[in-house]
Design a protein around this motif. Structure first.
Motif, short mmCIF file in Angstrom:
data_model
loop_
_atom_site.label_atom_id
_atom_site.label_comp_id
_atom_site.label_asym_id
_atom_site.label_seq_id
_atom_site.Cartn_x
_atom_site.Cartn_y
_atom_site.Cartn_z
N SER A 89 0.91 -1.19 0.00
CA SER A 89 0.12 -0.08 0.08
C SER A 89 1.10 1.32 0.09
CB SER A 89 -0.85 0.04 1.30
OG SER A 89 -1.55 1.19 1.26
N SER A 90 0.42 2.28 -0.33
CA SER A 90 1.15 3.54 -0.52
C SER A 90 0.64 4.42 0.78
CB SER A 90 1.01 4.32 -1.89
OG SER A 90 -0.27 4.72 -2.21
N GLY A 91 -0.12 4.06 1.28
CA GLY A 91 -0.69 5.00 2.29
C GLY A 91 -0.10 5.05 3.48
N PRO A 92 -0.79 5.58 4.62
CA PRO A 92 0.03 5.48 6.04
C PRO A 92 0.60 4.20 6.52
CG PRO A 92 -2.38 5.46 6.32
CD PRO A 92 -2.15 5.58 4.88
N GLY A 93 1.44 4.08 7.42
CA GLY A 93 2.24 2.92 7.85
C GLY A 93 3.66 3.00 8.45
#
Length: 141
Positions: free
Chosen positions: A24-28
């Motif tokens: 995923s390219s989102g938060p983390g």
């Protein structure tokens, strides 16, 4: 995962769902580079055995812009964990199918404006024209 409950009368079994996972390219934070938290959930509308022919035709018509070879795909990547994204994808699929399966609204019955409504409209136009006429200079005629 559990089967997807669209309605009380329609439950999609788990063996008709296809899952794919990717990064995923989102938060983390740093974990986003190592965990496959993005989820793609695919459901073959054309090959489903739990849909009646009427349901299948309605879904094919209403979701025609989202179907690719009869397969509906939903993506979820807004959460940091794969489990939460799986739940989000299942919920999104259920809402999509439920909305598309609703019966069409009843056709609109054409109506005409009443005589009083037409008279009010004409009177308002006359008053507006009179107001504009009074704004003119006296020599404009």
């Amino acid at each position: 995962m559990a089967p997807v409950r669209v309605r009380e009368t329609l439950v999609i079994p788990d063996d008709e769902l296809s899952w794919r996972f990717s990064r995923s390219s989102g938060p983390g934070g740093q974990g986003v580079n190592t965990t496959d938290s993005r989820v793609e959930l695919s459901y073959s509308v054309a090959g489903s055995r739990v849909l009646s022919p009427v349901m299948r035709a309605r879904l094919a018509e209403r979701l025609r812009h989202r179907l690719v070879d009869g397969v509906l795909t939903v993506v979820a990547s807004e959460h940091r964990s794969q489990l939460r994204n799986r739940e989000a994808a299942q919920a999104r699929l259920a809402v999509l199918l439920d909305d598309a399966l609703r019966p069409p609204p009843p056709p609109r019955r054409p109506t005409k404006p009443s005589r009083a409504a037409r008279a009010r409209r004409v009177e308002k136009k006359r008053r507006t024209g009179e107001t504009k006429r009074l704004r003119r200079r006296p020599d404009d005629g």
